[in-house]
Design an enzyme around this catalytic site. Structure first.
Site, PDB file in Angstrom:
ATOM      1  N   GLU A  44      29.519 -12.594  49.029  1.00 54.72           N
ATOM      2  CA  GLU A  44      30.182 -11.790  48.007  1.00 54.72           C
ATOM      3  C   GLU A  44      30.952 -12.722  47.073  1.00 54.72           C
ATOM      4  OE1 GLU A  44      33.207  -7.957  47.709  1.00 54.72           O
ATOM      5  OE2 GLU A  44      33.472  -9.373  49.362  1.00 54.72           O
ATOM      6  N   LYS A 116      28.400  -2.276  44.958  1.00 54.28           N
ATOM      7  CA  LYS A 116      29.233  -1.960  46.128  1.00 54.28           C
ATOM      8  C   LYS A 116      29.749  -0.532  46.041  1.00 54.28           C
ATOM      9  CE  LYS A 116      33.340  -3.864  48.470  1.00 54.28           C
ATOM     10  NZ  LYS A 116      34.369  -4.924  48.340  1.00 54.28           N
ATOM     11  N   CYS A 157      30.548  -6.275  51.824  1.00 51.24           N
ATOM     12  CA  CYS A 157      31.903  -6.392  52.355  1.00 51.24           C
ATOM     13  C   CYS A 157      32.469  -5.085  52.937  1.00 51.24           C
ATOM     14  CB  CYS A 157      32.821  -6.968  51.289  1.00 51.24           C
ATOM     15  SG  CYS A 157      34.329  -7.725  51.968  1.00 51.24           S
TER      16      CYS A 157
END
Length: 296
Positions: A44, A116, A157
């Site tokens: 990330e 995301k 994440c």
């Protein structure tokens, strides 16, 4: 389908300028190619890690103009690699940014894009509140990419804390799940490995989690410990929490079918009703149950 995915996973201490990070990407791609890898997996924020709003605003652009994504495409084509870009920020239509990843094939074409979904809005004791949604817009779509290695699931994440996303990928056939990350030190120490192993065990999938590590130019400190976890939940690789690094491993894809055959929890799941019993009430009969997901 190819029987083995040879993946080269990278751990970086990404910079607050694209140029430095592009150089690191090119070096990682060269290492992966020399090591015979089929795919390069980046962390990330591999394209840009910059919490200074004014400095970041001057650099962040659209996908087609982003220098890191362009470098991923160039290196993939030059070296015959698949590249999972990890992520980088790009402009969102609503004025915020998107935490954006791309999957690039060996011809340099982008074959999948993912933004995301779950944003890191948390309140850690003793630390300032983290409100990722103040700068970033959430993605809306889970993305499963069909490849010669089978379907690959894309997450980033904080998505790691939402097991239903990973289960949905596995039910759709994913055999490898990517979770590029930049975990904080407190959450990394407490939760990182156990979450990754849980997602692998629950889904019977490989989890490839390239991560950021160390002290960054923008002042952040990240946990590191990039991991590859097998479908049985075993840690196959851990790059530690001290410094950047890179490792190349073979992932035998038949291990996915083996894990799911031995513990077929994806098939054994059942629909159920949900019943809440008020305090002090007698236990109700089964006829009083409510539909799945409802509270009474």
């Amino acid at each position: 389908m190819t029987d083995v995915l040879r993946v080269s996973m990278v751990q970086t201490t990404s910079h607050n300028t694209h140029a430095v990070n592009v150089d690191e990407l090119r070096a990682a791609a060269a290492f992966a190619a020399e090591d015979g890898a089929t795919m390069l997996a980046m962390p990330e924020a591999a394209g840009l890690m910059d919490r200074n709003k004014d400095h970041a605003r001057a650099q962040i652009t659209t996908e087609d103009q982003d220098p890191y994504i362009a470098a991923c495409r160039e290196e993939a084509a030059a070296r015959g690699l698949w590249i999972h870009s990890g992520s980088c920020p790009i402009k969102s239509p609503d004025g915020r940014y998107l935490n954006h990843t791309v999957l690039v094939d060996p011809s340099g074409e982008i074959v999948a894009r993912y933004d995301k979904i779950h944003l890191f809005d948390v309140f850690l004791e003793g630390r300032p509140a983290t409100g990722e949604s103040s700068r970033y817009a959430p993605g809306e779509t889970a993305v499963l990419a069909d490849t010669p290695f089978g379907p690959l699931g894309m997450t980033i994440c904080y998505d790691l804390r939402f097991p239903h996303l990973y289960r949905d990928y596995a039910l759709a056939g994913a055999n490898v799940l990517f979770a590029p990350s930049a975990f904080t030190v407190p959450t990394g120490r407490a939760h990182w490995e156990v979450l990754l192993r849980a997602r692998a065990i629950e889904t019977g999938s490989y989890v490839v989690a390239a991560a950021q590590v160390g002290n960054h130019a923008d002042g952040r400190v990240t946990w590191g410990h990039s991991l590859i976890v097998s479908p049985w939940g075993e840690v196959m690789a851990d790059l530690g929490g001290e410094a950047p690094g890179q490792i190349t491993l073979d992932l035998p894809l038949n291990a996915v079918e083996s894990a799911r055959r031995q513990i077929p929890n994806l098939k054994n799941a059942r629909d159920y009703d949900f019943l809440r019993v008020p305090e002090g009430a007698n236990a109700p009969t089964t006829q009083q149950k409510t539909p799945t997901g409802a509270f009474s």
